[in-house]
Design a protein around this motif. Structure first.
Motif, PDB file in Angstrom:
ATOM      1  N   THR A  62       0.839  -1.200   0.000  1.00 57.39           N
ATOM      2  CA  THR A  62       0.000   0.000   0.000  1.00 57.39           C
ATOM      3  C   THR A  62       0.871   1.245   0.000  1.00 57.39           C
ATOM      4  O   THR A  62       0.628   2.192  -0.758  1.00 57.39           O
ATOM      5  CB  THR A  62      -0.951   0.004   1.214  1.00 57.39           C
ATOM      6  N   GLU A  63       1.892   1.260   0.840  1.00 51.69           N
ATOM      7  CA  GLU A  63       2.819   2.402   0.890  1.00 51.69           C
ATOM      8  C   GLU A  63       3.537   2.587  -0.447  1.00 51.69           C
ATOM      9  O   GLU A  63       3.657   3.707  -0.948  1.00 51.69           O
ATOM     10  CB  GLU A  63       3.846   2.224   2.010  1.00 51.69           C
ATOM     11  N   ALA A  64       4.025   1.482  -1.010  1.00 48.35           N
ATOM     12  CA  ALA A  64       4.759   1.565  -2.273  1.00 48.35           C
ATOM     13  C   ALA A  64       3.866   2.069  -3.408  1.00 48.35           C
ATOM     14  O   ALA A  64       4.259   2.949  -4.185  1.00 48.35           O
ATOM     15  CB  ALA A  64       5.351   0.202  -2.622  1.00 48.35           C
ATOM     16  N   ALA A  66       1.057   3.786  -3.112  1.00 45.01           N
ATOM     17  CA  ALA A  66       0.677   5.178  -2.831  1.00 45.01           C
ATOM     18  C   ALA A  66       1.809   6.131  -3.193  1.00 45.01           C
ATOM     19  O   ALA A  66       1.556   7.235  -3.698  1.00 45.01           O
ATOM     20  CB  ALA A  66       0.285   5.328  -1.364  1.00 45.01           C
ATOM     21  N   ASN A  67       3.049   5.717  -2.962  1.00 45.37           N
ATOM     22  CA  ASN A  67       4.185   6.561  -3.348  1.00 45.37           C
ATOM     23  C   ASN A  67       4.212   6.785  -4.858  1.00 45.37           C
ATOM     24  O   ASN A  67       4.496   7.895  -5.320  1.00 45.37           O
ATOM     25  CB  ASN A  67       5.508   5.940  -2.888  1.00 45.37           C
ATOM     26  N   VAL A  68       3.905   5.747  -5.618  1.00 46.23           N
ATOM     27  CA  VAL A  68       3.856   5.910  -7.075  1.00 46.23           C
ATOM     28  C   VAL A  68       2.764   6.908  -7.438  1.00 46.23           C
ATOM     29  O   VAL A  68       2.985   7.842  -8.216  1.00 46.23           O
ATOM     30  CB  VAL A  68       3.620   4.558  -7.786  1.00 46.23           C
ATOM     31  N   VAL A  69       1.582   6.725  -6.882  1.00 42.92           N
ATOM     32  CA  VAL A  69       0.447   7.597  -7.196  1.00 42.92           C
ATOM     33  C   VAL A  69       0.766   9.048  -6.833  1.00 42.92           C
ATOM     34  O   VAL A  69       0.483   9.969  -7.602  1.00 42.92           O
ATOM     35  CB  VAL A  69      -0.832   7.114  -6.468  1.00 42.92           C
ATOM     36  N   LEU A  70       1.371   9.257  -5.673  1.00 43.53           N
ATOM     37  CA  LEU A  70       1.618  10.621  -5.187  1.00 43.53           C
ATOM     38  C   LEU A  70       2.826  11.303  -5.804  1.00 43.53           C
ATOM     39  O   LEU A  70       2.833  12.524  -5.955  1.00 43.53           O
ATOM     40  CB  LEU A  70       1.789  10.609  -3.667  1.00 43.53           C
ATOM     41  N   VAL A  96       8.087  -9.092  -3.980  1.00 44.03           N
ATOM     42  CA  VAL A  96       7.167  -8.135  -4.582  1.00 44.03           C
ATOM     43  C   VAL A  96       7.979  -7.012  -5.206  1.00 44.03           C
ATOM     44  O   VAL A  96       8.852  -6.431  -4.553  1.00 44.03           O
ATOM     45  CB  VAL A  96       6.200  -7.547  -3.531  1.00 44.03           C
ATOM     46  N   THR A  97       7.689  -6.710  -6.460  1.00 37.71           N
ATOM     47  CA  THR A  97       8.326  -5.588  -7.144  1.00 37.71           C
ATOM     48  C   THR A  97       7.245  -4.589  -7.536  1.00 37.71           C
ATOM     49  O   THR A  97       6.248  -4.967  -8.145  1.00 37.71           O
ATOM     50  CB  THR A  97       9.081  -6.049  -8.406  1.00 37.71           C
ATOM     51  N   VAL A  98       7.455  -3.327  -7.170  1.00 34.91           N
ATOM     52  CA  VAL A  98       6.562  -2.238  -7.551  1.00 34.91           C
ATOM     53  C   VAL A  98       7.398  -1.285  -8.388  1.00 34.91           C
ATOM     54  O   VAL A  98       8.477  -0.859  -7.969  1.00 34.91           O
ATOM     55  CB  VAL A  98       5.980  -1.520  -6.314  1.00 34.91           C
ATOM     56  N   ARG A  99       6.910  -0.956  -9.589  1.00 27.95           N
ATOM     57  CA  ARG A  99       7.697  -0.059 -10.446  1.00 27.95           C
ATOM     58  C   ARG A  99       6.801   0.926 -11.181  1.00 27.95           C
ATOM     59  O   ARG A  99       5.608   0.708 -11.330  1.00 27.95           O
ATOM     60  CB  ARG A  99       8.583  -0.843 -11.403  1.00 27.95           C
ATOM     61  N   ASP A 100       7.440   1.996 -11.608  1.00 32.14           N
ATOM     62  CA  ASP A 100       6.776   3.010 -12.422  1.00 32.14           C
ATOM     63  C   ASP A 100       7.773   3.511 -13.446  1.00 32.14           C
ATOM     64  O   ASP A 100       8.953   3.177 -13.386  1.00 32.14           O
ATOM     65  CB  ASP A 100       6.264   4.165 -11.538  1.00 32.14           C
ATOM     66  N   ASP A 101       7.303   4.314 -14.387  1.00 31.24           N
ATOM     67  CA  ASP A 101       8.214   4.937 -15.344  1.00 31.24           C
ATOM     68  C   ASP A 101       8.136   6.456 -15.223  1.00 31.24           C
ATOM     69  O   ASP A 101       8.227   7.183 -16.196  1.00 31.24           O
ATOM     70  CB  ASP A 101       7.951   4.445 -16.771  1.00 31.24           C
ATOM     71  N   GLY A 102       7.993   6.899 -13.981  1.00 35.81           N
ATOM     72  CA  GLY A 102       7.869   8.324 -13.676  1.00 35.81           C
ATOM     73  C   GLY A 102       9.210   9.024 -13.555  1.00 35.81           C
ATOM     74  O   GLY A 102      10.208   8.614 -14.146  1.00 35.81           O
ATOM     75  N   ILE A 121       8.290   0.692   4.995  1.00 37.51           N
ATOM     76  CA  ILE A 121       8.431  -0.523   4.196  1.00 37.51           C
ATOM     77  C   ILE A 121       9.642  -1.323   4.670  1.00 37.51           C
ATOM     78  O   ILE A 121       9.569  -2.540   4.844  1.00 37.51           O
ATOM     79  CB  ILE A 121       8.540  -0.178   2.692  1.00 37.51           C
ATOM     80  N   SER A 122      10.748  -0.643   4.923  1.00 34.06           N
ATOM     81  CA  SER A 122      11.959  -1.319   5.397  1.00 34.06           C
ATOM     82  C   SER A 122      11.762  -1.978   6.753  1.00 34.06           C
ATOM     83  O   SER A 122      12.376  -3.001   7.042  1.00 34.06           O
ATOM     84  CB  SER A 122      13.116  -0.327   5.484  1.00 34.06           C
TER      85      SER A 122
END
Length: 147
Positions: A62-64, A66-70, A96-102, A121-122
């Motif tokens: 959720t944190e990861a 949300a960080n992408v969205v924000l 789990v891998t969360v990625r963006d192209d931002g 997260i850590s």
């Protein structure tokens, strides 16, 4: 790169070395954060993760997300949020891998948040690694789901 390992934990699984058990690609909008959280909770549950581990995974993803969205796409620009999950049954790990192209992580950039996402997260994941560049950020987390 930011990485952390706790003593006595098994190494995390490199999701790039195998076909993921789950792969999601969604618009980076707030409405998709709970979708991702529920999908990860379901896969953790089917893999036998204990309730406290499922909660840790849900919090971290959720944190990861949300960080992408924000932060990944400034000024409301459209963007994607990708999530991949690899469950290594014999090793008892869920990667789990969360990625963006931002825009990547910009240090000392003004933020509406408290800056607590990555430390949180850590604190709940067994291992965390972040790669950030232009474009994009990739956050890899692993969790021990062994009984």
């Amino acid at each position: 790169m930011f990485a952390r390992a706790q003593a006595g934990k098994t190494p995390d699984v490199d999701p790039s070395q195998a076909t993921p058990d789950l792969s999601l690609r969604v618009r980076a909008v707030a409405e998709n954060v709970p979708v991702i959280r529920h999908a990860l909770g379901a896969i953790a549950s089917t893999r036998g993760a204990a309730p406290d581990v499922r909660s840790a995974i849900a919090l971290a993803v959720t944190e990861a997300a949300a960080n992408v969205v924000l932060h990944a796409y400034p000024n409301g620009a459209p963007g994607v949020l990708e999530v991949e999950v690899e469950a290594a049954g014999t090793q008892g790990q869920l990667a789990v891998t969360v990625r963006d192209d931002g825009t990547g992580i910009v240090r000392d950039a003004p933020s509406d948040g408290l800056g607590a996402g990555l430390p949180l997260i850590s604190a709940v994941a067994d291992r965390v690694a972040v790669q950030s560049g232009r474009p994009g950020t990739e956050l890899r987390m692993s969790f021990s789901i062994a009984a």
